[in-house]
Design a protein around this motif. Structure first.
Motif, PDB file in Angstrom:
ATOM      1  N   UNK A  23       0.833  -1.194   0.000  1.00 37.09           N
ATOM      2  CA  UNK A  23       0.000   0.000   0.000  1.00 37.09           C
ATOM      3  C   UNK A  23       0.874   1.254   0.000  1.00 37.09           C
ATOM      4  N   UNK A  24       1.894   1.265   0.834  1.00 38.33           N
ATOM      5  CA  UNK A  24       2.770   2.438   0.891  1.00 38.33           C
ATOM      6  C   UNK A  24       3.503   2.643  -0.434  1.00 38.33           C
ATOM      7  N   UNK A  25       3.939   1.568  -1.075  1.00 40.09           N
ATOM      8  CA  UNK A  25       4.626   1.704  -2.360  1.00 40.09           C
ATOM      9  C   UNK A  25       3.696   2.282  -3.428  1.00 40.09           C
ATOM     10  N   UNK A  26       2.432   1.869  -3.415  1.00 43.78           N
ATOM     11  CA  UNK A  26       1.467   2.448  -4.366  1.00 43.78           C
ATOM     12  C   UNK A  26       1.282   3.941  -4.113  1.00 43.78           C
ATOM     13  N   UNK A  53      -6.386   6.215  12.171  1.00 42.66           N
ATOM     14  CA  UNK A  53      -5.434   5.887  13.233  1.00 42.66           C
ATOM     15  C   UNK A  53      -6.055   6.149  14.607  1.00 42.66           C
ATOM     16  N   UNK A  54      -6.822   7.220  14.721  1.00 43.16           N
ATOM     17  CA  UNK A  54      -7.490   7.520  15.991  1.00 43.16           C
ATOM     18  C   UNK A  54      -8.450   6.401  16.381  1.00 43.16           C
ATOM     19  N   UNK A  55      -9.131   5.817  15.409  1.00 42.32           N
ATOM     20  CA  UNK A  55     -10.035   4.705  15.694  1.00 42.32           C
ATOM     21  C   UNK A  55      -9.264   3.530  16.301  1.00 42.32           C
ATOM     22  N   UNK A  56      -8.080   3.241  15.759  1.00 39.95           N
ATOM     23  CA  UNK A  56      -7.275   2.148  16.290  1.00 39.95           C
ATOM     24  C   UNK A  56      -6.853   2.427  17.725  1.00 39.95           C
ATOM     25  N   UNK A 205       4.053   1.166   9.133  1.00 43.04           N
ATOM     26  CA  UNK A 205       5.336   1.549   8.523  1.00 43.04           C
ATOM     27  C   UNK A 205       6.075   2.536   9.421  1.00 43.04           C
ATOM     28  N   UNK A 206       7.392   2.427   9.421  1.00 41.00           N
ATOM     29  CA  UNK A 206       8.201   3.253  10.316  1.00 41.00           C
ATOM     30  C   UNK A 206       8.064   4.735   9.984  1.00 41.00           C
ATOM     31  N   UNK A 207       8.159   5.541  11.039  1.00 37.93           N
ATOM     32  CA  UNK A 207       7.939   6.968  10.867  1.00 37.93           C
ATOM     33  C   UNK A 207       6.509   7.367  11.141  1.00 37.93           C
ATOM     34  N   UNK A 208       5.780   6.517  11.896  1.00 37.43           N
ATOM     35  CA  UNK A 208       4.377   6.778  12.214  1.00 37.43           C
ATOM     36  C   UNK A 208       4.180   6.777  13.721  1.00 37.43           C
ATOM     37  N   UNK A 209       3.719   7.891  14.252  1.00 37.00           N
ATOM     38  CA  UNK A 209       3.477   8.006  15.686  1.00 37.00           C
ATOM     39  C   UNK A 209       2.345   8.994  15.918  1.00 37.00           C
ATOM     40  N   UNK A 250      -0.305   7.123   5.937  1.00 38.23           N
ATOM     41  CA  UNK A 250      -1.479   6.764   5.140  1.00 38.23           C
ATOM     42  C   UNK A 250      -1.672   5.257   5.024  1.00 38.23           C
ATOM     43  N   UNK A 251      -0.574   4.492   5.160  1.00 35.91           N
ATOM     44  CA  UNK A 251      -0.665   3.030   5.057  1.00 35.91           C
ATOM     45  C   UNK A 251      -0.803   2.353   6.410  1.00 35.91           C
ATOM     46  N   UNK A 252      -0.771   3.132   7.494  1.00 34.82           N
ATOM     47  CA  UNK A 252      -0.770   2.541   8.833  1.00 34.82           C
ATOM     48  C   UNK A 252      -2.022   1.704   9.097  1.00 34.82           C
TER      49      UNK A 252
END
Length: 382
Positions: A23-26, A53-56, A205-209, A250-252
Motif C-alpha cells: 500500500x505504501x509503495x502504491x 489511526x485515531x479509531x485504532x 510503517x516506520x515513521x508513524x506516531x 497513510x498506510x498505517x
C-alpha cells in the motif's frame, strides 16, 4: 524479516505486514507521478488518515495529531509549553535516554533542572506514584512518565500519577512509545499529553506516531515545523508538514486491519502473553543453570509481550557495552535482541510478536546462553 536472523526484538523497530508495504509503495508512486497535486492536497488527505489511526487508538481524531516518532511528539510538547524561569521537570531513572536529554535541554534553557525519581525495578504502583510525586514542588512545570519503559520492560501507573499531578495543577506527558498494539486501550484517560509509536507492536510503517492532547494545556501545542498550519489550532496545525513523505501514515491502517483480519489483536495479545512467559523462563533458567545465580528480574509491573532477563555479572554494565553485546549476539549467533542497562546491571529484553515461536527461544537458550556465560566469565577475569 532478515534471512538467517532470528528476531527477538520486535519492540525496537517492529515489522510491517506485506499488504501495508505494498500500500505504501502504491502511494509513493502516486506521489512521485504528480507531486504538485499530491502535496497541495496533503493536509486534506491527512484528516482522513488521522481518523483511521485515531479509531485504532480509541481516541477522538480531534484529540490526536500525527508525528514521525514518539520523540518528535515529546519534543513538540517540550518546545510548546510556556515554561517560566527556574522551571523544573520531574521524571524517573527509567526514562528513555532521548526523552531525558530533551528534558534537560529545556530545563537548561529556562534556568531550571530535571528532578529524577529513583524508582526500584520491583516497585509497585503505589510506591512509583509516591516516589514521583515526592519530587514535585512549586517549581514543577511538567511530569514526564513512561507508560511502558524501554530499558526495564515494565509499566508505570500513569493514570494515578496524572490524577495526583492534577491536584497540583502540573501537566503530565506520558511516553507511551511501546503501548499501541500491546494494550487494548493504549491511551490512558487523563488530561495531559500522550505520545506513542505505531511502528513498534502495532506494526505500522516506520515513521508513524501519534500525539494526543487533552485539557487546557493543549492550546499551547505547536508543530515542530512552522508551515501553513499557523492559522489552525491543534491538531489541524500539525497536518501541514510541507514536503515530508507521509505515506507511512497513510498506510498505517492497512497494517492494523491486516493483523486484525488474519489473527485478531486480542489473539495476538494472548499469544504474546503465553509465548513471552515461555521464552522468559526457558532463557532465564538456562542462565541460572550455568551460573548458579538467579537470572530472573523482579519487575514490579510486568508487560505481557516485553520480558526482562538479567545477564550474568559483567555483561552490558554500561550503555556503550550493551550495544557491543547486542552486536556480538547478532554477528556471532544470528539473533537480533535488545540488550539494556539499568542501575549498573545488564539485561536481555525480549519482545514477542506473531512471527515468533517457542523454537526461537529454545534456540537462543541452547546456542547463545552458554557463549554469553563464557564471555561474562572471561570479562570477570580481566
Amino acid at each position: 524479516m532478515t534471512a538467517g536472523k532470528t528476531h527477538l526484538n520486535h519492540g525496537s523497530y517492529g515489522a510491517v505486514p506485506v499488504p501495508a508495504q505494498q500500500h505504501q509503495l502504491r502511494l509513493k508512486r502516486q506521489m512521485d507521478a504528480n507531486p504538485c497535486t499530491w502535496f497541495m492536497g496533503q493536509a486534506a488527505t491527512l484528516a482522513g488518515t488521522r481518523s483511521g489511526i485515531a479509531d485504532f487508538l480509541r481516541v477522538p481524531a480531534s484529540d490526536m495529531a500525527l508525528v514521525i516518532n514518539a520523540s518528535a511528539g515529546v519534543t513538540a510538547v517540550y518546545n510548546s509549553l510556556p515554561f517560566r524561569d527556574g522551571a523544573e521537570i520531574v521524571t524517573t531513572n527509567h526514562a528513555y535516554g532521548a526523552v531525558l536529554e530533551g528534558a534537560k535541554r529545556i530545563a537548561r534553557k529556562h534556568n531550571g533542572q530535571v528532578r529524577i525519581a529513583e524508582v526500584p525495578l520491583d516497585a509497585d504502583a503505589s510506591l512509583v506514584t509516591e516516589l514521583v510525586m515526592a519530587q514535585v514542588n512549586g517549581r514543577t512545570a511538567l511530569i514526564v512518565i513512561d507508560q511502558i519503559t524501554s530499558a526495564t520492560a515494565r509499566s508505570f501507573p500513569v493514570v494515578e500519577i496524572a490524577a495526583a499531578a492534577a491536584l497540583h495543577g502540573v501537566p503530565v506527558l506520558v511516553d507511551g512509545a511501546h503501548a499501541p498494539g500491546v494494550l487494548e486501550d493504549p491511551v490512558p484517560d487523563f488530561e495531559g499529553f500522550w505520545v506513542g509509536n505505531l511502528h513498534k507492536f502495532a506494526c505500522a510503517p516506520r515513521g508513524t506516531a501519534a500525539l494526543v492532547a487533552r485539557g487546557p494545556f493543549r492550546r499551547h501545542l505547536t508543530p515542530l515545523i512552522d508551515s501553513w498550519g499557523f492559522p489552525h489550532e491543534f491538531p489541524e496545525s500539525f497536518d501541514h508538514v510541507g514536503t515530508q513523505d507521509i505515506t507511512s501514515w497513510m498506510a498505517a491502517s492497512t497494517s492494523f486491519a491486516t493483523i486484525e483480519s488474519r489473527y485478531g489483536w486480542d489473539n495476538y495479545r494472548s499469544y504474546a502473553r503465553a509465548l513471552g512467559g515461555y521464552g522468559q523462563h526457558i532463557i532465564q533458567d538456562a542462565f541460572t543453570a550455568l551460573t548458579g545465580e538467579n537470572a530472573a528480574a523482579d519487575v514490579g509491573m510486568p508487560v505481557d509481550p516485553l520480558r526482562l532477563i538479567q545477564l550474568p555479572r559483567g555483561l552490558a554494565t554500561t550503555h556503550e557495552d550493551s550495544h557491543a553485546v547486542r552486536a556480538l549476539i547478532s554477528d556471532r549467533f544470528d539473533f537480533e535482541t535488545a540488550i539494556t542497562t539499568f542501575d549498573g546491571a545488564g539485561y536481555l529484553r525480549l519482545s514477542t510478536h506473531l512471527y515468533n515461536t517457542a523454537a526461537d527461544y529454545e534456540a537462543f537458550a541452547e546456542r547463545a546462553v552458554p557463549e554469553l556465560v563464557k564471555l561474562a566469565r572471561a570479562a570477570d577475569t580481566i
